[in-house]
Design an enzyme around this catalytic site. Structure first.
Site, PDB file in Angstrom:
ATOM      1  N   TYR A   1     -10.324  14.941  -5.879  1.00 29.65           N
ATOM      2  CA  TYR A   1      -9.595  14.302  -6.991  1.00 29.65           C
ATOM      3  C   TYR A   1      -8.890  15.348  -7.856  1.00 29.65           C
ATOM      4  O   TYR A   1      -7.705  15.213  -8.180  1.00 29.65           O
ATOM      5  CB  TYR A   1     -10.605  13.499  -7.810  1.00 29.65           C
ATOM      6  CG  TYR A   1     -10.023  12.707  -8.954  1.00 29.65           C
ATOM      7  CD1 TYR A   1      -9.341  11.507  -8.731  1.00 29.65           C
ATOM      8  CD2 TYR A   1     -10.186  13.137 -10.274  1.00 29.65           C
ATOM      9  CE1 TYR A   1      -8.835  10.766  -9.788  1.00 29.65           C
ATOM     10  CE2 TYR A   1      -9.681  12.398 -11.338  1.00 29.65           C
ATOM     11  CZ  TYR A   1      -9.014  11.204 -11.093  1.00 29.65           C
ATOM     12  OH  TYR A   1      -8.516  10.473 -12.148  1.00 29.65           O
TER      13      TYR A   1
ATOM     14  N   LEU B   1     -18.528  19.066  -2.501  1.00 28.35           N
ATOM     15  CA  LEU B   1     -17.718  19.512  -1.358  1.00 28.35           C
ATOM     16  C   LEU B   1     -18.499  19.500  -0.041  1.00 28.35           C
ATOM     17  O   LEU B   1     -17.992  19.043   0.984  1.00 28.35           O
ATOM     18  CB  LEU B   1     -17.148  20.906  -1.656  1.00 28.35           C
ATOM     19  CG  LEU B   1     -16.175  21.486  -0.657  1.00 28.35           C
ATOM     20  CD1 LEU B   1     -14.984  20.569  -0.419  1.00 28.35           C
ATOM     21  CD2 LEU B   1     -15.680  22.852  -1.149  1.00 28.35           C
TER      22      LEU B   1
ATOM     23  N   LYS C   1      -4.957  15.840  -8.614  1.00 30.21           N
ATOM     24  CA  LYS C   1      -4.421  15.699  -9.977  1.00 30.21           C
ATOM     25  C   LYS C   1      -3.775  16.994 -10.474  1.00 30.21           C
ATOM     26  O   LYS C   1      -2.843  16.960 -11.276  1.00 30.21           O
ATOM     27  CB  LYS C   1      -5.534  15.240 -10.924  1.00 30.21           C
ATOM     28  CG  LYS C   1      -6.045  13.816 -10.621  1.00 30.21           C
ATOM     29  CD  LYS C   1      -4.941  12.786 -10.793  1.00 30.21           C
ATOM     30  CE  LYS C   1      -5.451  11.365 -10.617  1.00 30.21           C
ATOM     31  NZ  LYS C   1      -4.385  10.352 -10.802  1.00 30.21           N
TER      32      LYS C   1
ATOM     33  N   ASN D   1       1.002   5.513 -11.160  1.00 25.74           N
ATOM     34  CA  ASN D   1      -0.319   5.366 -11.781  1.00 25.74           C
ATOM     35  C   ASN D   1      -1.431   5.133 -10.760  1.00 25.74           C
ATOM     36  O   ASN D   1      -2.586   5.461 -11.027  1.00 25.74           O
ATOM     37  CB  ASN D   1      -0.274   4.211 -12.789  1.00 25.74           C
ATOM     38  CG  ASN D   1      -1.658   3.726 -13.161  1.00 25.74           C
ATOM     39  OD1 ASN D   1      -2.358   4.352 -13.940  1.00 25.74           O
ATOM     40  ND2 ASN D   1      -2.092   2.610 -12.555  1.00 25.74           N
ATOM     41  N   ALA D   2      -1.098   4.568  -9.580  1.00 31.28           N
ATOM     42  CA  ALA D   2      -2.142   4.240  -8.600  1.00 31.28           C
ATOM     43  C   ALA D   2      -2.956   5.493  -8.301  1.00 31.28           C
ATOM     44  O   ALA D   2      -2.397   6.579  -8.104  1.00 31.28           O
ATOM     45  CB  ALA D   2      -1.521   3.706  -7.312  1.00 31.28           C
TER      46      ALA D   2
ATOM     47  N   ASP E   1       0.879  -1.169   0.000  1.00 33.12           N
ATOM     48  CA  ASP E   1       0.000   0.000   0.000  1.00 33.12           C
ATOM     49  C   ASP E   1       0.920   1.224   0.000  1.00 33.12           C
ATOM     50  O   ASP E   1       1.648   1.440   0.963  1.00 33.12           O
ATOM     51  CB  ASP E   1      -0.886  -0.032   1.258  1.00 33.12           C
ATOM     52  CG  ASP E   1      -1.816   1.178   1.329  1.00 33.12           C
ATOM     53  OD1 ASP E   1      -1.515   2.212   0.671  1.00 33.12           O
ATOM     54  OD2 ASP E   1      -2.832   1.098   2.036  1.00 33.12           O
TER      55      ASP E   1
ATOM     56  N   THR F   1     -12.320   2.196 -19.073  1.00 31.70           N
ATOM     57  CA  THR F   1     -11.877   1.272 -18.020  1.00 31.70           C
ATOM     58  C   THR F   1     -13.091   0.942 -17.144  1.00 31.70           C
ATOM     59  O   THR F   1     -14.172   1.499 -17.340  1.00 31.70           O
ATOM     60  CB  THR F   1     -10.821   1.915 -17.088  1.00 31.70           C
ATOM     61  OG1 THR F   1     -11.408   3.063 -16.479  1.00 31.70           O
ATOM     62  CG2 THR F   1      -9.563   2.308 -17.833  1.00 31.70           C
TER      63      THR F   1
ATOM     64  N   LYS G   1     -17.796  13.177  -4.219  1.00 34.56           N
ATOM     65  CA  LYS G   1     -18.918  13.798  -3.487  1.00 34.56           C
ATOM     66  C   LYS G   1     -18.766  15.299  -3.702  1.00 34.56           C
ATOM     67  O   LYS G   1     -17.644  15.798  -3.773  1.00 34.56           O
ATOM     68  CB  LYS G   1     -18.799  13.554  -1.970  1.00 34.56           C
ATOM     69  CG  LYS G   1     -19.179  12.170  -1.494  1.00 34.56           C
ATOM     70  CD  LYS G   1     -20.655  12.115  -1.119  1.00 34.56           C
ATOM     71  CE  LYS G   1     -21.028  10.758  -0.537  1.00 34.56           C
ATOM     72  NZ  LYS G   1     -21.635   9.841  -1.482  1.00 34.56           N
TER      73      LYS G   1
HETATM   74  P1  NAD Z   1      -8.314   1.615 -11.481  1.00 36.57           P
HETATM   75  O1  NAD Z   1      -9.123   1.896 -10.266  1.00 36.57           O
HETATM   76  O2  NAD Z   1      -8.798   0.563 -12.415  1.00 36.57           O
HETATM   77  O3  NAD Z   1      -6.814   1.236 -11.050  1.00 36.57           O
HETATM   78  C1  NAD Z   1      -6.118   1.915 -10.025  1.00 36.57           C
HETATM   79  C2  NAD Z   1      -5.229   0.911  -9.300  1.00 36.57           C
HETATM   80  O4  NAD Z   1      -4.534   1.596  -8.248  1.00 36.57           O
HETATM   81  C3  NAD Z   1      -6.025  -0.221  -8.652  1.00 36.57           C
HETATM   82  O5  NAD Z   1      -5.494  -1.468  -9.050  1.00 36.57           O
HETATM   83  C4  NAD Z   1      -5.846   0.023  -7.170  1.00 36.57           C
HETATM   84  O6  NAD Z   1      -5.844  -1.155  -6.391  1.00 36.57           O
HETATM   85  C5  NAD Z   1      -4.493   0.725  -7.136  1.00 36.57           C
HETATM   86  N1  NAD Z   1      -4.334   1.442  -5.880  1.00 36.57           N
HETATM   87  C6  NAD Z   1      -5.247   2.235  -5.259  1.00 36.57           C
HETATM   88  N2  NAD Z   1      -4.762   2.646  -4.082  1.00 36.57           N
HETATM   89  C7  NAD Z   1      -3.517   2.125  -3.940  1.00 36.57           C
HETATM   90  C8  NAD Z   1      -2.547   2.182  -2.908  1.00 36.57           C
HETATM   91  N3  NAD Z   1      -2.759   2.867  -1.774  1.00 36.57           N
HETATM   92  N4  NAD Z   1      -1.390   1.516  -3.078  1.00 36.57           N
HETATM   93  C9  NAD Z   1      -1.169   0.814  -4.223  1.00 36.57           C
HETATM   94  N5  NAD Z   1      -2.068   0.717  -5.228  1.00 36.57           N
HETATM   95  C10 NAD Z   1      -3.236   1.364  -5.082  1.00 36.57           C
HETATM   96  O7  NAD Z   1      -8.136   3.011 -12.223  1.00 36.57           O
HETATM   97  P2  NAD Z   1      -7.695   3.363 -13.742  1.00 36.57           P
HETATM   98  O8  NAD Z   1      -8.903   3.850 -14.447  1.00 36.57           O
HETATM   99  O9  NAD Z   1      -6.875   2.291 -14.354  1.00 36.57           O
HETATM  100  O10 NAD Z   1      -6.789   4.652 -13.458  1.00 36.57           O
HETATM  101  C11 NAD Z   1      -5.380   4.626 -13.352  1.00 36.57           C
HETATM  102  C12 NAD Z   1      -4.893   6.060 -13.148  1.00 36.57           C
HETATM  103  O11 NAD Z   1      -5.333   6.875 -14.217  1.00 36.57           O
HETATM  104  C13 NAD Z   1      -5.419   6.708 -11.870  1.00 36.57           C
HETATM  105  O12 NAD Z   1      -4.417   7.520 -11.307  1.00 36.57           O
HETATM  106  C14 NAD Z   1      -6.580   7.544 -12.362  1.00 36.57           C
HETATM  107  O13 NAD Z   1      -6.861   8.622 -11.515  1.00 36.57           O
HETATM  108  C15 NAD Z   1      -6.038   8.004 -13.704  1.00 36.57           C
HETATM  109  N6  NAD Z   1      -7.068   8.432 -14.680  1.00 36.57           N
HETATM  110  C16 NAD Z   1      -7.988   7.559 -15.177  1.00 36.57           C
HETATM  111  C17 NAD Z   1      -8.922   8.004 -16.115  1.00 36.57           C
HETATM  112  C18 NAD Z   1      -9.945   7.091 -16.749  1.00 36.57           C
HETATM  113  O14 NAD Z   1     -10.710   7.548 -17.600  1.00 36.57           O
HETATM  114  N7  NAD Z   1      -9.996   5.812 -16.397  1.00 36.57           N
HETATM  115  C19 NAD Z   1      -8.918   9.349 -16.505  1.00 36.57           C
HETATM  116  C20 NAD Z   1      -7.981  10.212 -15.964  1.00 36.57           C
HETATM  117  C21 NAD Z   1      -7.044   9.735 -15.066  1.00 36.57           C
END
Ligand code: NAD
Length: 432
Positions: free
Chosen positions: A338, A282, A342, A273-274, A246, A373, A280
């Protein structure tokens, strides 16, 4: 459901974007190359395109897979006419998933009329992006003086199908002018490198692990213990290793540094990437909802970076890559936490770029738009369809589109690409 409803609304079908497959030709047709008089890039670019097996022409040849224009010779707004003169007769000749690339001088490194004229190019490129059809894209690359040779990885990326969902972006190369080394094999640019990808068990993270693995890196795939089974699958698939951790734990930076040092002698590429959402408005947001998002999406990343740099676990020419979001640029209802986190990732890039340059590495970020996704599949149908449609490419992107952009930053030849935030959003109208 969406596939059934959307045609009934009379919306046009979006173009099928050309995406990368190993062995496919660099471009499906010739690239027309032009320059404003006095440009300093044309000759260098011509050689780079030849090396990439691109058929370069200097006079119009019917249909074109790409139009590339060196605008570094534009030193005065009057000379912007050169841009019109080059593109006007040929803009309709751009084929499906075609490419328009304009190259200029970073305005902040120029003065007076040259600065103004170079800044003006942004309006041109962003409008061309909106006018192009059939999956074609337009980009602007500002190349610092002295960094001419350092543009090859960027040009290859933007012209290729790897940049399918990157549209109307402004990229800066070499503002601190660095020498870039070409990889021995452009098909395996990350051979011998170690890459850490957080949140790698699914979604975008799994795609990043796959693409970096395809490019030759040994991938350390990290995710929380609850995702252990999926994480192992990803790690096995890419021939990498799985690390259950984590990243918000107080001792995570220490554990990570120790793991990377003892197993691999260090790390070359770190992809933060995590990420999580706790949406919600504010007034309805709990303290916990605020804190957890800032912790995962921003604070833990800073702690990891600081540890890896202080202990020199990140190797020479190392890369740190953040994952921001267009919500971090435009803001979004229900996402104060969020979007704050970001936008903070963009701050991390701004603050880190000079530090990383001194250290001998780079820090950049991607800002994805609507990516298909599990996260976006949970969005209600009509909001989801709007998210897809409200962009120049008229569709959502795929996780691989984000991954390919990250692989471009990671390429050893991208050593002069530092401090950039590139949106992978198909030119979404949000926060344009
Ligand atoms: P997702 O939820 O499918 O994957 C995120 C992963 O991060 C999960 O496997 C989760 O277990 C892991 N994670 C969360 N907390 C963690 C922690 N404390 N330690 C280790 N791992 C942890 O999300 P996604 O859609 O694949 O998004 C990946 C990234 O891209 C994220 O940062 C998200 O904010 C960003 N993003 C996604 C989109 C989209 O359209 N899907 C758009 C903009 C940005």
């Amino acid at each position: 459901m969406g596939k059934f409803v959307v045609p009934k609304l009379g919306l046009p079908n979006p173009a099928t974007l050309r995406r990368y497959k190993p062995g496919q030709p660099a471009l499906e047709g010739p690239a027309l190359l032009g320059a404003a008089p006095g440009g300093r890039l044309e000759k260098v670019i011509e050689a780079q395109l030849h090396r990439a097996d691109i058929d370069v022409v200097s006079t119009p040849a019917g249909k074109h897979a790409a139009l590339v224009f060196d605008a570094t010779g534009v030193k005065d707004p009057k000379q912007l006419r050169e841009v019109y003169d080059f593109f006007h007769p040929v803009i309709r000749s751009v084929g499906p998933s075609g490419r328009v690339v304009v190259l200029g001088t970073p305005p902040e490194l120029a003065e007076g009329h040259e600065r103004i004229a170079q800044r003006a190019l942004e309006g041109f490129v962003r409008s061309v992006g909106k006018e192009l059809k059939r999956g074609a894209t337009a980009q602007l690359v500002y190349v610092a003086e002295g960094a001419e040779e350092a543009t090859e990885s960027t040009l290859r990326f933007l012209l290729s199908s790897k940049s399918a969902f990157v549209d109307a972006q402004v990229i800066r190369v070499g503002t601190e002018t660095k020498t870039a080394t070409a990889p021995a094999d452009w098909a395996k640019p990350l051979d011998g490198k170690v890459a850490l990808v957080t949140g790698a068990s699914r979604g975008i993270g799994a795609a990043i692990a796959e693409v970096l693995g395809r490019d030759g890196a040994h991938v350390v795939a990290l995710d929380i213990p609850a995702q252990g089974a999926d994480l192992s699958k990803v790690a096995n698939k890419v021939g990498g290793s799985a690390l259950q951790l984590d990243i918000t734990a107080a001792d995570a930076p220490e554990k990570l540094a120790e793991y990377l040092t003892t197993r691999h002698g260090g790390v070359d590429i770190v992809v933060h990437n995590a990420g999580i959402t706790r949406d919600k408005t504010l007034g309805n947001m709990t303290e916990g909802g605020w804190d957890s998002v800032i912790a995962v999406n921003l604070a833990s990343q800073l702690a990891v970076n600081e540890k890896l740099l202080a202990d020199k676990v990140l190797r020479e020419n190392g890369r740190i890559i953040g994952v921001s979001s267009i919500a971090g640029i435009a803001g979004n209802v229900g996402q104060t936490n969020y979007a704050t986190s970001k936008a903070g990732v963009i701050g991390m890039v701004n603050d880190g770029a000079p530090k990383l340059a001194e250290y001998g590495g780079t820090i950049n970020a991607v800002a994805p738009g609507f990516i298909e996704t599990k996260m976006t599949a949970a969005v209600p149908l009509f909001i989801r369809e709007a998210g897809r449609r409200l962009s120049s490419l008229g569709q959502g992107g795929l996780p691989v589109d984000v991954a390919e952009t990250i692989a471009w930053y990671a390429n050893p030849a991208s050593a002069a690409v530092n401090g950039n935030v590139v949106r992978v959003c198909g030119q979404a109208l949000l926060g344009a």
